[in-house]
Design a protein around this motif. Structure first.
Motif, PDB file in Angstrom:
ATOM      1  N   THR A 114      11.291   5.543  -6.970  1.00  0.00           N
ATOM      2  CA  THR A 114      10.566   6.517  -7.661  1.00  0.00           C
ATOM      3  C   THR A 114      10.347   7.756  -6.852  1.00  0.00           C
ATOM      4  O   THR A 114      10.765   8.891  -7.442  1.00  0.00           O
ATOM      5  N   ALA A 115      10.080   7.944  -5.766  1.00  0.00           N
ATOM      6  CA  ALA A 115       9.618   8.913  -4.723  1.00  0.00           C
ATOM      7  C   ALA A 115      11.028   9.499  -4.559  1.00  0.00           C
ATOM      8  O   ALA A 115      11.006  10.833  -4.714  1.00  0.00           O
ATOM      9  N   LYS A 116      11.989   8.816  -4.337  1.00  0.00           N
ATOM     10  CA  LYS A 116      13.295   9.520  -4.025  1.00  0.00           C
ATOM     11  C   LYS A 116      13.783  10.268  -5.228  1.00  0.00           C
ATOM     12  O   LYS A 116      14.324  11.523  -5.362  1.00  0.00           O
ATOM     13  N   ALA A 117      13.649   9.589  -6.548  1.00  0.00           N
ATOM     14  CA  ALA A 117      14.149  10.137  -7.736  1.00  0.00           C
ATOM     15  C   ALA A 117      13.147  11.497  -8.181  1.00  0.00           C
ATOM     16  O   ALA A 117      13.839  12.314  -8.720  1.00  0.00           O
ATOM     17  N   SER A 118      11.960  11.409  -7.708  1.00  0.00           N
ATOM     18  CA  SER A 118      11.145  12.666  -8.119  1.00  0.00           C
ATOM     19  C   SER A 118      11.057  13.594  -7.259  1.00  0.00           C
ATOM     20  O   SER A 118      10.299  14.524  -6.985  1.00  0.00           O
ATOM     21  N   GLN A 121       0.781  -1.218  -0.030  1.00  0.00           N
ATOM     22  CA  GLN A 121       0.028  -0.027   0.075  1.00  0.00           C
ATOM     23  C   GLN A 121       0.793   1.142   0.041  1.00  0.00           C
ATOM     24  O   GLN A 121       2.077   1.218   0.775  1.00  0.00           O
ATOM     25  N   TRP A 122       0.459   2.256  -0.618  1.00  0.00           N
ATOM     26  CA  TRP A 122       1.343   3.496  -0.737  1.00  0.00           C
ATOM     27  C   TRP A 122       0.313   4.665  -0.804  1.00  0.00           C
ATOM     28  O   TRP A 122      -0.793   4.561  -1.259  1.00  0.00           O
ATOM     29  N   ALA A 123       0.659   5.767  -0.338  1.00  0.00           N
ATOM     30  CA  ALA A 123       0.123   7.072  -0.287  1.00  0.00           C
ATOM     31  C   ALA A 123       1.092   8.218  -0.192  1.00  0.00           C
ATOM     32  O   ALA A 123       2.059   8.252   0.276  1.00  0.00           O
ATOM     33  N   TRP A 124       1.074   8.922  -1.433  1.00  0.00           N
ATOM     34  CA  TRP A 124       1.767  10.020  -1.921  1.00  0.00           C
ATOM     35  C   TRP A 124       1.326  11.217  -1.175  1.00  0.00           C
ATOM     36  O   TRP A 124       0.045  11.282  -0.716  1.00  0.00           O
ATOM     37  N   LYS A 125       2.158  12.053  -0.690  1.00  0.00           N
ATOM     38  CA  LYS A 125       1.877  13.409   0.218  1.00  0.00           C
ATOM     39  C   LYS A 125       0.767  14.343  -0.649  1.00  0.00           C
ATOM     40  O   LYS A 125      -0.043  14.980   0.056  1.00  0.00           O
TER      41      LYS A 125
END
Length: 65
Positions: free
Chosen positions: A42-46, A13-17
């Motif tokens: 992906t989060a770190k790269a973006s 499960q994931w949730a973006w800010k």
């Protein structure tokens, strides 16, 4: 009882800010962990923040029905 080596379903499960979230299931913990790591990279790269969890969800025993 939850077993770390039990066959699926393992949920990622994931949730973006920014409010977007999702979930998907895998039959093995290894595949679920790989997907979670991909999301984190992906989060770190973006340069975005994301909360990612991997958990095992036990299936109800329906063999006696």
């Amino acid at each position: 009882m939850t077993s770390p080596d039990a066959p699926g379903p393992w949920w990622v499960q994931w949730a973006w800010k920014d409010g977007i979230s999702g979930a998907t299931s895998f039959r093995s913990k290894e595949l679920a962990e790989e997907r979670a790591e991909h999301i984190r990279k992906t989060a770190k790269a973006s340069r975005r923040e994301v909360n990612v969890t991997v958990e095992y969800v036990e299936r109800p025993d329906t063999s006696s029905n």
